[in-house]
Design a protein around this motif. Structure first.
Motif, PDB file in Angstrom:
ATOM      1  N   LEU A  27       0.850  -1.187   0.000  1.00 27.50           N
ATOM      2  CA  LEU A  27       0.000   0.000   0.000  1.00 27.50           C
ATOM      3  C   LEU A  27       0.888   1.239   0.000  1.00 27.50           C
ATOM      4  O   LEU A  27       1.875   1.291   0.725  1.00 27.50           O
ATOM      5  CB  LEU A  27      -0.906   0.020   1.241  1.00 27.50           C
ATOM      6  N   CYS A  28       0.498   2.208  -0.820  1.00 33.22           N
ATOM      7  CA  CYS A  28       1.272   3.440  -0.913  1.00 33.22           C
ATOM      8  C   CYS A  28       1.285   4.140   0.450  1.00 33.22           C
ATOM      9  O   CYS A  28       0.240   4.307   1.074  1.00 33.22           O
ATOM     10  CB  CYS A  28       0.627   4.336  -1.975  1.00 33.22           C
ATOM     11  N   VAL A  29       2.477   4.539   0.921  1.00 34.89           N
ATOM     12  CA  VAL A  29       2.564   5.166   2.247  1.00 34.89           C
ATOM     13  C   VAL A  29       1.984   6.575   2.244  1.00 34.89           C
ATOM     14  O   VAL A  29       1.694   7.121   3.295  1.00 34.89           O
ATOM     15  CB  VAL A  29       4.026   5.214   2.787  1.00 34.89           C
ATOM     16  N   ASP A  30       1.810   7.166   1.065  1.00 35.38           N
ATOM     17  CA  ASP A  30       1.262   8.516   1.008  1.00 35.38           C
ATOM     18  C   ASP A  30      -0.251   8.516   0.860  1.00 35.38           C
ATOM     19  O   ASP A  30      -0.947   9.204   1.588  1.00 35.38           O
ATOM     20  CB  ASP A  30       1.891   9.311  -0.152  1.00 35.38           C
ATOM     21  N   CYS A  31      -0.766   7.769  -0.112  1.00 34.92           N
ATOM     22  CA  CYS A  31      -2.202   7.863  -0.396  1.00 34.92           C
ATOM     23  C   CYS A  31      -2.964   6.599  -0.011  1.00 34.92           C
ATOM     24  O   CYS A  31      -4.186   6.596  -0.015  1.00 34.92           O
ATOM     25  CB  CYS A  31      -2.444   8.205  -1.871  1.00 34.92           C
ATOM     26  N   GLY A  32      -2.261   5.505   0.299  1.00 38.22           N
ATOM     27  CA  GLY A  32      -2.935   4.290   0.745  1.00 38.22           C
ATOM     28  C   GLY A  32      -3.460   3.411  -0.381  1.00 38.22           C
ATOM     29  O   GLY A  32      -4.013   2.343  -0.125  1.00 38.22           O
ATOM     30  N   ARG A  72       5.725   3.747  -2.507  1.00 41.60           N
ATOM     31  CA  ARG A  72       4.689   4.631  -3.021  1.00 41.60           C
ATOM     32  C   ARG A  72       4.187   4.160  -4.376  1.00 41.60           C
ATOM     33  O   ARG A  72       4.919   3.533  -5.128  1.00 41.60           O
ATOM     34  CB  ARG A  72       5.224   6.050  -3.175  1.00 41.60           C
ATOM     35  N   CYS A  73       2.953   4.539  -4.682  1.00 39.93           N
ATOM     36  CA  CYS A  73       2.437   4.294  -6.015  1.00 39.93           C
ATOM     37  C   CYS A  73       3.178   5.230  -6.982  1.00 39.93           C
ATOM     38  O   CYS A  73       3.851   6.163  -6.547  1.00 39.93           O
ATOM     39  CB  CYS A  73       0.930   4.515  -6.057  1.00 39.93           C
ATOM     40  N   VAL A  74       3.041   4.977  -8.268  1.00 34.07           N
ATOM     41  CA  VAL A  74       3.796   5.735  -9.264  1.00 34.07           C
ATOM     42  C   VAL A  74       3.518   7.237  -9.164  1.00 34.07           C
ATOM     43  O   VAL A  74       4.431   8.062  -9.215  1.00 34.07           O
ATOM     44  CB  VAL A  74       3.465   5.216 -10.686  1.00 34.07           C
ATOM     45  N   GLN A  75       2.237   7.597  -8.997  1.00 34.72           N
ATOM     46  CA  GLN A  75       1.870   9.021  -8.922  1.00 34.72           C
ATOM     47  C   GLN A  75       2.554   9.702  -7.742  1.00 34.72           C
ATOM     48  O   GLN A  75       3.144  10.765  -7.885  1.00 34.72           O
ATOM     49  CB  GLN A  75       0.356   9.197  -8.784  1.00 34.72           C
ATOM     50  N   CYS A  76       2.475   9.108  -6.560  1.00 34.78           N
ATOM     51  CA  CYS A  76       3.039   9.745  -5.368  1.00 34.78           C
ATOM     52  C   CYS A  76       4.560   9.800  -5.483  1.00 34.78           C
ATOM     53  O   CYS A  76       5.180  10.773  -5.076  1.00 34.78           O
ATOM     54  CB  CYS A  76       2.634   9.000  -4.107  1.00 34.78           C
ATOM     55  N   GLN A  77       5.167   8.764  -6.043  1.00 34.73           N
ATOM     56  CA  GLN A  77       6.614   8.755  -6.175  1.00 34.73           C
ATOM     57  C   GLN A  77       7.082   9.860  -7.118  1.00 34.73           C
ATOM     58  O   GLN A  77       8.029  10.569  -6.830  1.00 34.73           O
ATOM     59  CB  GLN A  77       7.098   7.387  -6.692  1.00 34.73           C
TER      60      GLN A  77
HETATM   61 ZN    ZN Z   1       0.149   7.020  -3.639  1.00 38.05          ZN
END
Ligand code: ZN
Length: 110
Positions: free
Chosen positions: A77-82, A98-103
Protein backbone atom coordinates in the motif's frame (compact mmCIF):
# COMPACT_ATOMS: atom_id res chain seq x y z
CA UNK A 1 3.21 -11.09 -5.08
CA UNK A 2 2.29 -12.36 -1.62
CA UNK A 3 3.91 -11.21 1.61
CA UNK A 4 6.03 -14.35 2.02
CA UNK A 5 7.54 -13.92 -1.45
CA UNK A 6 8.06 -10.21 -0.85
CA UNK A 7 9.75 -10.89 2.48
CA UNK A 8 12.05 -13.45 0.89
CA UNK A 9 13.07 -11.06 -1.86
CA UNK A 10 13.55 -8.17 0.53
CA UNK A 11 15.66 -10.28 2.88
CA UNK A 12 17.92 -11.39 0.06
CA UNK A 13 18.21 -7.75 -1.09
CA UNK A 14 19.12 -6.81 2.46
CA UNK A 15 21.95 -9.31 2.73
CA UNK A 16 23.18 -8.27 -0.70
CA UNK A 17 23.17 -4.62 0.38
CA UNK A 18 24.90 -5.42 3.65
CA UNK A 19 27.64 -7.12 1.68
CA UNK A 20 28.03 -4.19 -0.75
CA UNK A 21 28.04 -1.67 2.09
CA UNK A 22 30.74 -3.66 3.87
CA UNK A 23 32.85 -3.76 0.72
CA UNK A 24 32.32 -0.06 0.02
CA UNK A 25 33.17 0.93 3.59
CA UNK A 26 36.34 -1.13 3.52
CA UNK A 27 37.10 -0.18 -0.06
CA UNK A 28 38.18 3.41 0.29
CA UNK A 29 41.12 3.74 -2.06
CA UNK A 30 44.35 3.47 -0.13
CA UNK A 31 46.35 6.63 -0.06
CA UNK A 32 49.74 6.15 -1.67
CA UNK A 33 52.44 8.60 -2.53
CA UNK A 34 51.01 10.38 -5.53
CA UNK A 35 51.91 13.33 -7.62
CA UNK A 36 49.66 16.38 -7.49
CA UNK A 37 48.28 15.40 -10.89
CA UNK A 38 46.93 12.16 -9.42
CA UNK A 39 45.28 13.79 -6.43
CA UNK A 40 42.19 14.62 -8.46
CA UNK A 41 41.77 11.02 -9.54
CA UNK A 42 41.97 9.79 -5.94
CA UNK A 43 39.32 12.25 -4.90
CA UNK A 44 37.08 11.14 -7.75
CA UNK A 45 37.41 7.48 -6.72
CA UNK A 46 36.60 8.35 -3.12
CA UNK A 47 33.64 10.45 -4.24
CA UNK A 48 32.31 7.68 -6.43
CA UNK A 49 32.73 5.21 -3.60
CA UNK A 50 30.90 7.56 -1.24
CA UNK A 51 28.09 8.09 -3.75
CA UNK A 52 27.62 4.33 -4.14
CA UNK A 53 27.67 3.95 -0.38
CA UNK A 54 24.96 6.62 -0.05
CA UNK A 55 22.76 4.87 -2.62
CA UNK A 56 23.23 1.48 -0.95
CA UNK A 57 22.54 2.92 2.50
CA UNK A 58 19.38 4.64 1.28
CA UNK A 59 18.18 1.51 -0.44
CA UNK A 60 18.90 -0.57 2.66
CA UNK A 61 16.68 1.78 4.65
CA UNK A 62 13.85 1.40 2.10
CA UNK A 63 14.18 -2.38 2.29
CA UNK A 64 14.00 -2.32 6.10
CA UNK A 65 10.94 -0.08 5.93
CA UNK A 66 9.29 -2.44 3.45
CA UNK A 67 9.96 -5.40 5.78
CA UNK A 68 8.37 -3.41 8.59
CA UNK A 69 5.30 -2.76 6.41
CA UNK A 70 4.98 -6.52 5.90
CA UNK A 71 5.00 -6.94 9.70
CA UNK A 72 2.34 -4.26 10.01
CA UNK A 73 0.21 -5.76 7.24
CA UNK A 74 0.54 -2.63 5.12
CA UNK A 75 2.90 -3.99 2.50
CA UNK A 76 1.98 -3.07 -1.07
CA UNK A 77 0.00 0.00 0.00
CA UNK A 78 1.27 3.44 -0.91
CA UNK A 79 2.56 5.17 2.25
CA UNK A 80 1.26 8.52 1.01
CA UNK A 81 -2.20 7.86 -0.40
CA UNK A 82 -2.94 4.29 0.74
CA UNK A 83 -3.71 3.02 -2.77
CA UNK A 84 -2.30 -0.38 -3.71
CA UNK A 85 1.06 -0.21 -5.39
CA UNK A 86 0.75 -2.02 -8.75
CA UNK A 87 2.03 -5.60 -8.79
CA UNK A 88 4.44 -4.89 -11.64
CA UNK A 89 6.04 -2.07 -9.71
CA UNK A 90 6.56 -4.30 -6.66
CA UNK A 91 8.01 -7.00 -8.90
CA UNK A 92 10.58 -4.53 -10.19
CA UNK A 93 11.17 -2.81 -6.86
CA UNK A 94 9.93 -4.85 -3.89
CA UNK A 95 10.97 -2.02 -1.57
CA UNK A 96 8.76 0.55 -3.34
CA UNK A 97 6.85 2.53 -0.74
CA UNK A 98 4.69 4.63 -3.02
CA UNK A 99 2.44 4.29 -6.02
CA UNK A 100 3.80 5.73 -9.26
CA UNK A 101 1.87 9.02 -8.92
CA UNK A 102 3.04 9.75 -5.37
CA UNK A 103 6.61 8.75 -6.18
CA UNK A 104 6.83 11.04 -9.20
CA UNK A 105 5.21 13.88 -7.27
CA UNK A 106 7.82 13.36 -4.56
CA UNK A 107 10.70 13.28 -7.04
CA UNK A 108 9.52 16.49 -8.68
CA UNK A 109 9.58 18.21 -5.30
CA UNK A 110 13.25 17.47 -4.76
ZN1 ZN B 1 0.15 7.02 -3.64
Amino acid sequence: MNDATARMRLESMLSELDRSIGILRGGQPAFHERSAADAGAVLTDADRNQAMLDVATRQRRSVLEALKRIDDGRYGLCVDCGASVPEGRLEARPEAARCVQCQSRRERRR
